[in-house]
Scaffold this active site. Structure first.
Site, PDB file in Angstrom:
ATOM      1  CG  ASP A   9      89.616  38.242  36.919  1.00 30.58           C
ATOM      2  OD1 ASP A   9      89.113  37.458  36.104  1.00 30.58           O
ATOM      3  OD2 ASP A   9      90.580  38.993  36.643  1.00 30.58           O
ATOM      4  CG  ASP A  11      93.766  35.300  32.927  1.00 32.25           C
ATOM      5  OD1 ASP A  11      94.861  34.732  33.082  1.00 32.25           O
ATOM      6  OD2 ASP A  11      92.813  34.782  32.302  1.00 32.25           O
ATOM      7  CE  LYS A 153      84.766  37.662  34.991  1.00 30.32           C
ATOM      8  NZ  LYS A 153      86.067  38.022  35.616  1.00 30.32           N
ATOM      9  CG  ASP A 176      92.341  42.319  35.830  1.00 29.08           C
ATOM     10  OD1 ASP A 176      91.494  41.396  35.833  1.00 29.08           O
ATOM     11  OD2 ASP A 176      93.161  42.477  34.912  1.00 29.08           O
ATOM     12  CG  ASP A 180      86.762  41.442  36.932  1.00 27.48           C
ATOM     13  OD1 ASP A 180      86.273  40.309  37.091  1.00 27.48           O
ATOM     14  OD2 ASP A 180      87.926  41.632  36.536  1.00 27.48           O
TER      15      ASP A 180
END
Length: 225
Positions: A9, A11, A153, A176, A180
């Site tokens: 990821d 951010d 994702k 995070d 995810d």
């Protein structure tokens, strides 16, 4: 042991607590000897740019699984429908709500498969309208995203893995956020950094002691021995 392919990821994972890129974390990504897939909720151009500036091949998942691009096979796939999400947002605005972004709206200007709203926007009416249209809203901690529930994702990582001739279970995934969790479900090793939300923590195989970019480096240290 050879390092595995990496799905990471941006951010909250490759950034610091201010949202800026953590260059120590990015240097690990740039030097990773196995394929790296950058998987983000940001719109299509952002992860492409990150790959180019890091000097790595473009292998990306953007827009929470809505876009896949793999330079190795010259593949670009759009796995969602922005028009459906836009209809939800238009109904939301017609009801008197504001999406919370300025008129230039860089969050959505290049977005292909979903629509993002500021987290200052009222969530409950947005969720209700999305459900009426057969869509969902996810909170990444940075924005609310209106999207197709089938788009994730994790599903996109399966597409990327097939393009690369491997399996999603070959990957170590680091992230995070709620977006995810689906990646964590299909990856062979799923790591949430310490600043992760509850959904990511619950789906992870392990959680780092450090957060943000430091947490990412901790997550992959075992593969860099």
């Amino acid at each position: 042991m050879e390092p595995p392919p990496l799905a990471v990821d941006i951010d909250g994972t490759l950034t610091d607590g201010t949202g800026a890129l953590d260059f120590r974390a990015c240097s690990v990504v740039a030097d990773w000897p196995a394929p790296v897939v950058v998987a983000t909720g940001k719109s299509f151009p952002y992860p492409v740019s990150l790959c180019q500036f890091l000097g790595i091949p473009v292998r990306i998942i953007a827009e929470n699984g809505g876009v896949v691009a793999v330079a190795d096979t010259d593949a670009v796939e759009f796995l969602g429908d922005r028009a459906a999400a836009q209809a939800v947002v238009e109904a939301y605005e017609a009801a008197g709500y504001d999406i919370g972004y300025a008129e230039t709206d860089f969050a959505n200007r290049w977005r292909e498969t979903e629509v993002a709203l500021s987290r200052s926007a009222p969530l409950e009416p947005l969720t209700e309208l999305a459900e009426e249209h057969g869509l969902e809203v996810i909170d990444t901690g940075y924005a609310y995203h209106v999207k197709d529930p089938a788009m994730s994702k994790g599903a996109a990582l399966s597409v990327v893995a097939e393009e690369l001739g491997t399996e999603p279970s070959a990957f170590v995934a680091v992230g995070d956020s709620q977006n995810d969790a689906s990646t964590f479900e299909v990856a062979g090793d799923a790591v949430a950094v310490a600043n992760a939300d509850d959904a990511a923590r619950a789906a992870a195989d392990r959680i780092t002691d450090a957060g943000y970019g430091d947490g990412f480096r901790e997550a992959v240290d075992r593969y860099r021995q």
